[in-house]
Design a protein around this motif. Structure first.
Motif, PDB file in Angstrom:
ATOM      1  N   LYS A   1      42.617 -31.449 -55.633  1.00 56.36           N
ATOM      2  CA  LYS A   1      41.688 -32.683 -55.996  1.00 56.36           C
ATOM      3  C   LYS A   1      40.721 -31.291 -57.240  1.00 56.36           C
ATOM      4  O   LYS A   1      39.559 -31.896 -58.117  1.00 56.36           O
ATOM      5  CB  LYS A   1      40.290 -32.458 -54.641  1.00 56.36           C
ATOM      6  N   LYS A   2      40.800 -30.177 -57.081  1.00 54.87           N
ATOM      7  CA  LYS A   2      39.590 -28.878 -58.062  1.00 54.87           C
ATOM      8  C   LYS A   2      40.316 -29.298 -59.621  1.00 54.87           C
ATOM      9  O   LYS A   2      39.791 -29.192 -60.352  1.00 54.87           O
ATOM     10  CB  LYS A   2      40.519 -27.974 -57.877  1.00 54.87           C
ATOM     11  N   ARG A   3      41.342 -30.147 -59.615  1.00 56.67           N
ATOM     12  CA  ARG A   3      42.523 -30.033 -60.878  1.00 56.67           C
ATOM     13  C   ARG A   3      42.956 -31.593 -61.558  1.00 56.67           C
ATOM     14  O   ARG A   3      42.903 -31.789 -62.339  1.00 56.67           O
ATOM     15  CB  ARG A   3      43.731 -30.140 -60.518  1.00 56.67           C
ATOM     16  N   GLY A   4      41.864 -32.627 -60.286  1.00 58.97           N
ATOM     17  CA  GLY A   4      41.613 -34.103 -61.048  1.00 58.97           C
ATOM     18  C   GLY A   4      43.715 -34.937 -60.304  1.00 58.97           C
ATOM     19  O   GLY A   4      43.605 -35.932 -61.018  1.00 58.97           O
ATOM     20  N   LEU A   5      44.184 -34.033 -59.685  1.00 63.44           N
ATOM     21  CA  LEU A   5      45.561 -34.114 -59.782  1.00 63.44           C
ATOM     22  C   LEU A   5      45.656 -35.087 -58.010  1.00 63.44           C
ATOM     23  O   LEU A   5      46.739 -34.958 -57.540  1.00 63.44           O
ATOM     24  CB  LEU A   5      46.160 -33.036 -59.279  1.00 63.44           C
ATOM     25  N   ASP A   6      44.860 -35.131 -56.894  1.00 56.00           N
ATOM     26  CA  ASP A   6      44.470 -35.971 -55.778  1.00 56.00           C
ATOM     27  C   ASP A   6      45.227 -37.059 -55.720  1.00 56.00           C
ATOM     28  O   ASP A   6      45.171 -37.214 -56.984  1.00 56.00           O
ATOM     29  CB  ASP A   6      43.438 -34.833 -55.224  1.00 56.00           C
ATOM     30  N   TYR A   7      45.446 -37.654 -54.133  1.00 58.32           N
ATOM     31  CA  TYR A   7      46.013 -38.860 -54.521  1.00 58.32           C
ATOM     32  C   TYR A   7      44.832 -39.402 -54.973  1.00 58.32           C
ATOM     33  O   TYR A   7      45.287 -41.070 -55.451  1.00 58.32           O
ATOM     34  CB  TYR A   7      46.219 -38.842 -52.709  1.00 58.32           C
TER      35      TYR A   7
END
Lengths: 403, 411
Positions: B116-122
């Motif tokens: 989520k911190k990297r903008g790569l969460d679902y």
């Protein structure tokens, strides 16, 4: 709308006890229609228990109730010629045929894949056996413990100077059920593409010898390392072990030095931590683990597993209690995740401790909807309504003990 | 057959055409991807010098520091491509989203919240690719009081409940000393992805899958939960005991640490068993005449059986008993699996080649299938397919790729 992943797949299970029932159970929970064939006397799991009040009753066996949720149950004896004819008729309406009858000669019964393939080219047939459908031990008799020893897992559990141990509760049967379910989905995706059926030969011993113990083969070929059993600890930097505490046992695993130091700090930096036996923690494990365990025991035996869990997690030390089944049923985390499933069964009543599935889908429905079938509960629905046989035939088959 | 980044593309495989962005590392996160790749998916392992798979470093199992030689890594990362891409770099994370746009499946086993911190969460990935299928594996699931637990595989095995039943009866539990929870979780994850792929094929929908490794073991112990609810019966260490069989155990044989398993269930099997032993007097005693009696006197029974087995070879005993219709099998260790004629004939392991390792002997898949094709390709070298990913999939020129390397996006 959101649906289930395996809608429109029809499975016929001619299974008994655990491996095949667990396999089709996984598929049933994702929407496949499973018809389960039982011999007129019932699946072996009906006689295994656990039973409420320890009173044996084939409609109240916990193992059977859990492994057969969501299935349609019919009785049939495919060893009788009439039974076989009915089986062939059922196979016309079947996508996936799952069998675990290692004691039977399927070729002799005209039920081996080579024969069935000609009649049902789209059929996916899965055979689950202790040692597999080819190879010199193909016809060996085997129970869960035997496939565990051949597959190598037993050699890794227990103390080096004592009897090696088999994993508890028929892990090999369950493992084979999961593997067969995976293989079936691969075959289904393949069939969706090509229209062709497939044969899956699922050996229980192979599961242990491949993805579990097979992991250690290259280490042996490359460096001569053999994975041996080492009791309650793992031969790595101390401590990686299951150890007793005041009211049970805990597991603590500190491969990194900073984790070990945080662990010491959480215990108030006891004086013994400066004992030279801890200078090289690999050596500690190999040469001094009994003394080291005694030191740790001073603190562990004074605290409950919940106290230890909280203290060590707060200190970011990898550790947890060795939970028992009853503790998990009562656990807040498990409750919040709604892992366990409740189901009302006409004979066994309402039970709230059916394990659910470990994957939470955002779309696919993956929960059991119906309890396990009573013995022969769906005979009429399947034989008459689905296959079009008459009630007279049904009663004649009953008299002939075909169903 | 086309060649893609050095990887054979076989369109006849069931998962041909599916692309997987694989963040999985160590064991639970990596095993499933190697099988997806074997059945045709293009599985791309996300690697960078900032975040090297612990198995490449040999840290997890203390087996040396060569990036390409760890025996466990070689098993778990077969049938994958490897690209270097630095997700800690903002541009790296953006390019991963671009890659996801052109992919079908994402696998990850980070600590919950990391992506989520990297903008790569679902949620972020579904914005760029609405029908993506994403699997997250974590010790106890993404939510709940135990979601952020500090663990390793043995700790999960303890929490799952299974360890409480591993050990000698009446003693403290000793636990599975094998990453059981990792393997079971990974294979359950594989099952869940394959079902999601079919869901997608039927409806066009992607979805998110939150898998708890601790929960993955629990469906394999249903009996324990129901026994607890029905009868308040808490099952402790089970040893080699059985509720329905005796003898049922692992018995010593001739040789150093050689053992055989024997299991006797029916009356008929018991008679055959006694016959093979030559019907000694003890077998006729009352306390051994029924299964229930034998279970009640199991310690003494096991002593009698062991007194016989210890003078024989494990294969010899197996053969004698099997001929008489009694279940038995030798205990093999991780070296003996390689020489057992049955396992050899079933090809439970495969020899292979590798540019850095002299000879590889890796396990095969746990099933044998007739009618479904697969492939087996060696594990990739670190970043071996970066060129293919950045040039052929993402469309960068040589010059741009050099730039990305300088900026440590390709790192």
């Amino acid at each position: 709308m959101d649906g289930q992943a395996l809608d429109n797949l029809r499975i016929l299970e001619w299974g008994s006890f655990i491996s095949a029932p667990f396999c089709t159970e996984m598929l049933a929970q994702l929407g496949a229609e499973v018809i389960k064939i039982e011999p007129p006397g019932g699946d072996e799991a009906r006689y295994y228990g656990p039973f409420p009040g320890d009173k044996p009753d084939p409609e109240k066996s916990g193992l059977f109730l859990y492994l057969n949720l969501d299935k349609y149950g019919i009785t049939l004896d495919p060893l009788k010629p009439t039974g076989r004819e009915i089986l062939f008729k059922l196979l016309e309406e079947t996508d996936i045929f799952v069998v675990n009858q290692p004691q039977l000669d399927l070729a002799y019964l005209g039920l081996d894949y080579e024969v069935l393939k000609k009649r049902y080219p789209r059929l996916i047939m899965t055979l689950i056996t202790p040692f597999g459908d080819c190879g010199p031990y193909r016809d060996w008799k085997g129970y869960d413990i035997n496939s565990c020893t051949l597959g190598g897992i037993t050699s890794t559990i227990g103390y080096p100077d004592r009897t090696p141990l088999t994993p508890p509760l028929h892990q090999g049967h369950h493992q084979a059920g999961l593997m067969a379910a995976i293989a079936i989905l691969l075959a289904v995706l393949n069939r969706d593409k090509t229209g062709q059926g497939a044969f899956i030969d699922q050996s229980e011993a192979d599961v242990w010898a491949t993805i579990h113990i097979g992991m250690y083969l290259q280490a042996f070929v490359d460096r001569g390392t053999i994975r041996k059993r080492s009791g309650h600890y793992v031969p790595q930097a101390y401590v990686d072990a299951v150890l007793p505490c005041k009211d049970g046992s805990v597991c603590i695993d500190t491969p990194q030095k900073r984790q070990w130091l945080r662990f010491m700090e959480a215990m108030g930096n006891p004086a013994w931590m400066n004992d030279p036996i801890f200078e090289d923690r690999n050596k500690t494990t190999n040469e001094y683990h009994e003394e080291a365990d005694k030191y740790l025991g001073q603190w562990l035996m004074e605290h409950t597993k919940e106290e230890i869990f909280k203290t060590l997690q707060d200190a970011r030390v990898p550790s947890a209690p060795v939970r028992t089944a009853n503790e998990l049923l009562d656990d807040d985390h498990m409750k919040q995740r709604e892992f366990f499933v409740s189901m009302d069964h006409p004979a066994a009543g309402k039970l709230n401790s059916y394990p659910g599935v470990c994957y939470k889908y955002s779309k696919t429905r993956s929960r059991a909807n119906r309890p396990a079938p009573l013995l022969g509960e769906h005979n009429e629905a399947i034989y008459c309504q689905k296959l079009g046989y008459g009630n007279e035939e049904l009663s004649r088959w009953q008299d002939e003990e075909v169903i | 057959m086309a060649r893609r980044g050095g990887n054979l593309v076989m369109s006849n495989l069931p998962l041909a055409g599916y692309r997987v962005v694989d963040f999985g590392w160590v064991w639970a996160g990596t095993l499933l991807g190697s099988i997806l790749g074997s059945y045709g998916a293009e599985v791309i392992k996300m690697e960078s010098r900032r975040r090297i798979d612990g198995l490449r470093l040999g840290k997890v199992f203390k087996l040396g520091d060569e990036l390409e030689k760890n025996p466990y890594f070689l098993n778990l990362n077969r049938n994958k491509l490897s690209t270097r891409i630095n997700m800690a770099h903002e541009e790296g994370a953006r390019l991963i989203r671009e890659l996801v746009k052109k992919s079908d499946i994402v696998i990850e086993n980070f600590t919950p919240g990391t992506l989520k911190k990297r903008g790569l969460d679902y949620e972020s990935l579904a914005e760029v690719k609405p029908d993506i299928i994403m699997l997250s594996l974590s010790p106890m699931g993404q939510q709940g009081p135990l979601a952020n637990l500090v663990t390793y595989a043995p700790v999960i095995s303890a929490l799952s409940g299974i360890d409480s039943m591993v050990g000698y009866p009446g003693e403290n539990p000793i636990g599975f000393k094998h990453a059981y929870a990792d393997v079971v979780a990974s294979m359950s994850g594989l099952f869940s992805i394959l079902a999601a792929v079919r869901h997608h094929a039927q409806t066009g929908q992607g979805q998110y899958i939150d898998l708890s490794q601790g929960e993955a073991v629990m469906p394999f112990m249903g009996e324990a939960f129901l026994a607890s609810e029905m009868n308040n019966n808490v099952m402790g260490p089970q040893g080699n005991t059985s509720r329905t069989m005796a003898p049922h155990g692992v018995y010593p044989c001739i040789g150093d640490d050689k053992w055989v398993s024997i299991a006797v269930k029916t009356e008929e099997e018991w008679c055959s068993f006694c016959g093979v032993l030559g019907d000694p007097e003890w077998t006729k005693e009352d306390k051994f005449c029924t299964t229930a009696q034998r279970i009640a006197h199991v310690v003494e029974l096991d002593e009698h059986v062991a007194a016989w087995t210890k003078n024989h070879d494990k294969y010899e005993i197996t053969e004698l008993l099997q001929k008489a219709g009694v279940a038995a099998a030798p205990m093999l260790d991780s070296s003996e699996i390689l020489s057992d004629p049955h396992l050899k004939e079933r090809e439970v392991f495969v020899d292979g080649e590798h540019p850095v390792v002299d000879k590889t002997v890796l396990y095969n898949w746990p099933w044998k299938m007739n009618g479904v094709d697969s492939r087996m390709q060696r594990a990739p070298l670190f970043g071996e397919h970066s060129e293919y990913v950045f040039s052929e999939i993402l469309g960068f020129s040589q010059e741009e790729i050099e730039n990305l390397k300088e900026q440590e996006v390709i790192y």
